[in-house]
Design an enzyme around this catalytic site. Structure first.
Site, PDB file in Angstrom:
ATOM      1  N   SER A  17       0.827  -1.207   0.000  1.00 36.80           N
ATOM      2  CA  SER A  17       0.000   0.000   0.000  1.00 36.80           C
ATOM      3  C   SER A  17       0.860   1.255   0.000  1.00 36.80           C
ATOM      4  CB  SER A  17      -0.968   0.001   1.188  1.00 36.80           C
ATOM      5  OG  SER A  17      -0.278  -0.097   2.410  1.00 36.80           O
ATOM      6  N   GLU A  18       2.078   1.192   0.613  1.00 36.71           N
ATOM      7  CA  GLU A  18       2.985   2.325   0.554  1.00 36.71           C
ATOM      8  C   GLU A  18       4.443   1.881   0.513  1.00 36.71           C
ATOM      9  OE1 GLU A  18       0.477   5.551   0.295  1.00 36.71           O
ATOM     10  OE2 GLU A  18       0.104   3.961   1.753  1.00 36.71           O
ATOM     11  N   THR A  19       5.201   2.563  -0.320  1.00 39.73           N
ATOM     12  CA  THR A  19       6.660   2.506  -0.303  1.00 39.73           C
ATOM     13  C   THR A  19       7.142   3.910   0.021  1.00 39.73           C
ATOM     14  OG1 THR A  19       6.784   0.705  -1.908  1.00 39.73           O
ATOM     15  CG2 THR A  19       8.741   2.095  -1.663  1.00 39.73           C
TER      16      THR A  19
END
Length: 259
Positions: A44-46
């Site tokens: 969902s996030e990097t």
């Protein structure tokens, strides 16, 4: 480039909470590369960390499809990675972001993040939202998102999202929420329009959920659970101007990005 895979806002174990890839940037990266790498990680996030000065880091967040203005779990994960790797020994870290300066404090066994409070505004006409959330109790705008209150915790647990309908709404994502059975409130979060069908734990959404439930419950210290398949826990302190989100994180993997 070194990276850490960190589970943030874990409950009692690893492989709960929300995983984020944290990359320690050792040379300037084009945005196209950062976005492609985020798509490669497919979390969902990097997040990308770049040292600015003593105690302060530049921080950017990317979903598999877009860069976002604010991300709670990847901020918590970034601070955890810096402390666990020994890159910094200070008990306070500042992150310079698209949403301003964000601060994380180390208070073992938890980390405490200072985030902006997101005001919620009631939606008077909910007719277009009822097909998405049958049994809707209340609705509110919540910054870039939409908040939908359902009847009870079971309704949140059993909620079946119409992802196409949610993606068509004029907002980043939709949080469904209700009073909790063993905490103050529970929630789930869906943002298919930015490549996240369901987010395991959404720190930024709790900046609005805290505003909403504080008003309903008449209290500023709140406990919350996000009821995704992985599950996550957040403790919250609310003030007029800000929200303190408290949670734990666990590193599950490290490695090198070969660019």
């Amino acid at each position: 480039m070194k990276y850490y895979l960190v589970d943030a806002f874990v409950t009692e174990r690893a492989f709960s909470g929300n995983p984020a890839a944290i990359c320690l940037v050792d040379k300037p990266l084009p945005e196209s590369v950062m976005q492609s790498l985020a798509s490669e990680f497919n979390l969902s996030e990097t997040a990308y960390l770049e040292p600015l000065r003593e105690g302060q880091w530049g921080l950017r967040w990317f979903t598999p499809e877009v860069e976002v203005d604010l991300c709670g779990h990847a901020t918590l994960a970034a601070a955890h990675a810096l402390w666990e790797s020994g890159v910094t020994n200070s008990d306070r870290i500042e992150f310079a972001t698209r949403s301003g300066i964000l601060t994380v404090m180390r208070q073992p066994p938890s980390l405490m993040m200072s985030f902006p409070r997101v005001a919620t505004t009631p939606v008077d006409d909910t007719s277009s939202l009822r097909p998405i959330a049958p049994g809707l109790v209340n609705a509110a705008t919540a910054g870039a998102d939409m908040l939908l209150e359902l009847s009870d915790q079971q309704a949140v647990e059993s909620f079946l999202p119409d992802l196409a309908a949610i993606a068509a709404l004029p907002c980043r994502g939709v949080m469904v929420t209700a009073a909790g059975q063993h905490c103050d409130f529970v929630s789930r979060f869906f943002a298919p329009g930015v490549g996240i069908d369901e987010d395991p734990v959404t720190g930024s959404a709790h900046c609005a959920l805290a505003d909403y439930w504080s008003s309903k419950l008449g209290k500023t210290a709140l406990s919350a659970r996000q009821l995704s398949q992985r599950g996550g826990a957040i403790d919250i302190e609310l003030s007029d101007s800000g929200v303190t989100l408290q949670g734990r994180a666990v590193t599950v993997a490290t490695g090198q990005v070969l660019l």
